[in-house]
Design an enzyme around this catalytic site. Structure first.
Site, short mmCIF file in Angstrom:
data_model
loop_
_atom_site.label_atom_id
_atom_site.label_comp_id
_atom_site.label_asym_id
_atom_site.label_seq_id
_atom_site.Cartn_x
_atom_site.Cartn_y
_atom_site.Cartn_z
N GLU A 157 3.90 1.22 1.39
CA GLU A 157 2.87 0.41 2.05
C GLU A 157 3.41 -0.88 2.68
OE1 GLU A 157 -0.16 -0.06 -0.96
OE2 GLU A 157 -0.43 2.11 -1.16
N GLU A 263 -1.04 11.45 -1.98
CA GLU A 263 -2.04 10.89 -2.89
C GLU A 263 -3.42 11.41 -2.49
OE1 GLU A 263 -1.63 6.65 -3.41
OE2 GLU A 263 0.56 6.74 -3.26
#
Length: 374
Positions: A157, A263
């Site tokens: 991220e 995810e």
């Protein structure tokens, strides 16, 4: 990485004891020729405290990711102090069950202790000190599991949500723009055979997609290999569109890398956030209008969830030539982080197995996509 053995379709049968029977086609068998199918584990499952979930994991999945226990804060909470017991148990579980084991994550702006970036007086450390701490951490953690953990989320991220620029973090502030290159270099040095990934959410958004493409190209220009880009699949019932997901998948594959969906879950609840994604810093106060299915999921919504999973896995199956791994973020609905994000205490239904360890209608819809000839 992929198992190319002939796929034998087993007869579909009923369900018993809350599990899929051995004669029932499982996720890992259905997609055996295509890609790994995995899940994220918590320590209760690894340690056997949640025995039903542990059995389900063994039956259904052939790759595992650690939900939290290999992030910096849990595994390296203080200078010179490591907590390897949970991670050791996680890796042992994967080895015992012959699974492809993922390490998550080496560099992230969240769940990294403050001491990493500060001196004893609480002031920011120099670039040299932070680089030394980063290399020591990666060398120690990756080195411990060399040859055991097959792939690492090296960087997590790092792209800003809005503009697609590098996210403003302590890593960028202190190290400069080569922070990503350094993390990948240290990881490769610690285990030259491990696959190395970049992982992020909302990568269907054009701005973030372009930011990741720019980042990966900059690494490739330095001779650094990125094995795959992990597209976090934190999706809703209607957004993003299949076309948006596919556009990024195709764009990333043109970089010469593979694409993992790392995810995966589908949020069926109203979301107070104006953004789709997984920014864990963005939380809201409890509000009943965002927790509307406390007594169970209505059949109409269950049908939408089933169709959504079918559509998404049909896309995965279509692009199985560039996809190595699909990882669901949790085993059953009870395990999902979405019960507590962006509002704590919600009753969420984002996965393929319900709170009683039973396969939901979406499970069979997903299995069916593997049988469809494209």
């Amino acid at each position: 990485m992929k198992n190319k053995k002939p796929l034998i379709y087993l007869a579909l049968a009923g369900f018993a004891l809350g599990f899929v029977q051995k004669s029932e086609l499982t996720l890992k068998d259905a997609f055996k020729k295509d890609f790994y199918v995995g899940t994220a584990l918590n320590y209760r499952q690894i340690s056997g405290q949640d025995a039903k979930a542990t059995e389900l994991i063994k039956q259904q999945f052939n790759t595992i990711s650690p939900e939290n226990l290999l992030k910096w804060e849990p595994v390296h909470p203080q200078p010179g102090k490591y907590n390897f017991k949970p991670a050791d148990d996680y890796v042992a579980f994967g080895q015992q069950n012959k699974m492809f084991i993922i390490g998550h994550t080496l560099m992230w702006h969240q769940q990294t202790p403050k001491w990493v970036f500060e001196d004893e007086a609480g002031k920011p450390v120099s670039r040299e000190v932070l680089l030394k701490r980063l290399e020591e951490h990666i060398s120690t953690v990756v080195g411990r599991y060399k040859g055991k953990i097959g792939g690492w989320d090296v960087l997590n991220e790092a792209i800003d949500d809005q503009q697609g620029d590098l996210r403003k973090t302590k890593w960028l502030e202190i190290l400069g723009e080569d922070f990503a290159a350094k993390a990948f270099e240290y990881a490769h040095k610690a285990d030259p055979k491990a696959e190395l990934y970049y992982n992020d959410y909302s990568l269907y958004r054009p701005e973030k997609r372009e930011g990741v493409i720019k980042l990966v190209k900059s690494l490739q220009a330095k001779g650094i290999k990125v094995t795959a880009i992990g597209m976090q699949g934190h999706y809703g019932l209607t957004k993003p569109s299949i076309e948006q997901i596919e556009a990024s998948l195709v764009a990333f594959s043109k970089l010469g890398v593979h694409v993992n969906f790392t995810e995966l879950d589908i949020d069926v609840l109203p979301n107070p956030s104006r953004r789709q994604g997984a920014d864990i810093a963005e939380t809201f106060a409890a509000d009943q209008k965002y927790n509307v299915y406390t007594a169970g999921l209505p059949d109409s919504v269950q049908q939408k969830l089933t169709q959504r999973y079918a559509d998404i896995f049909a896309l995965f199956h279509k692009h199985r030539d560039v996809i190595d791994r699909i990882t669901l973020w949790g085993v059953t609905d009870a395990d999902s982080w979405l019960n507590d994000w962006p509002i704590r205490g919600r009753t969420s239904y984002p996965l393929l197995f319900d709170r009683n360890y039973q396969p939901k209608p979406a499970f069979q819809a997903v299995i069916q996509t593997a049988k469809n000839k494209l």
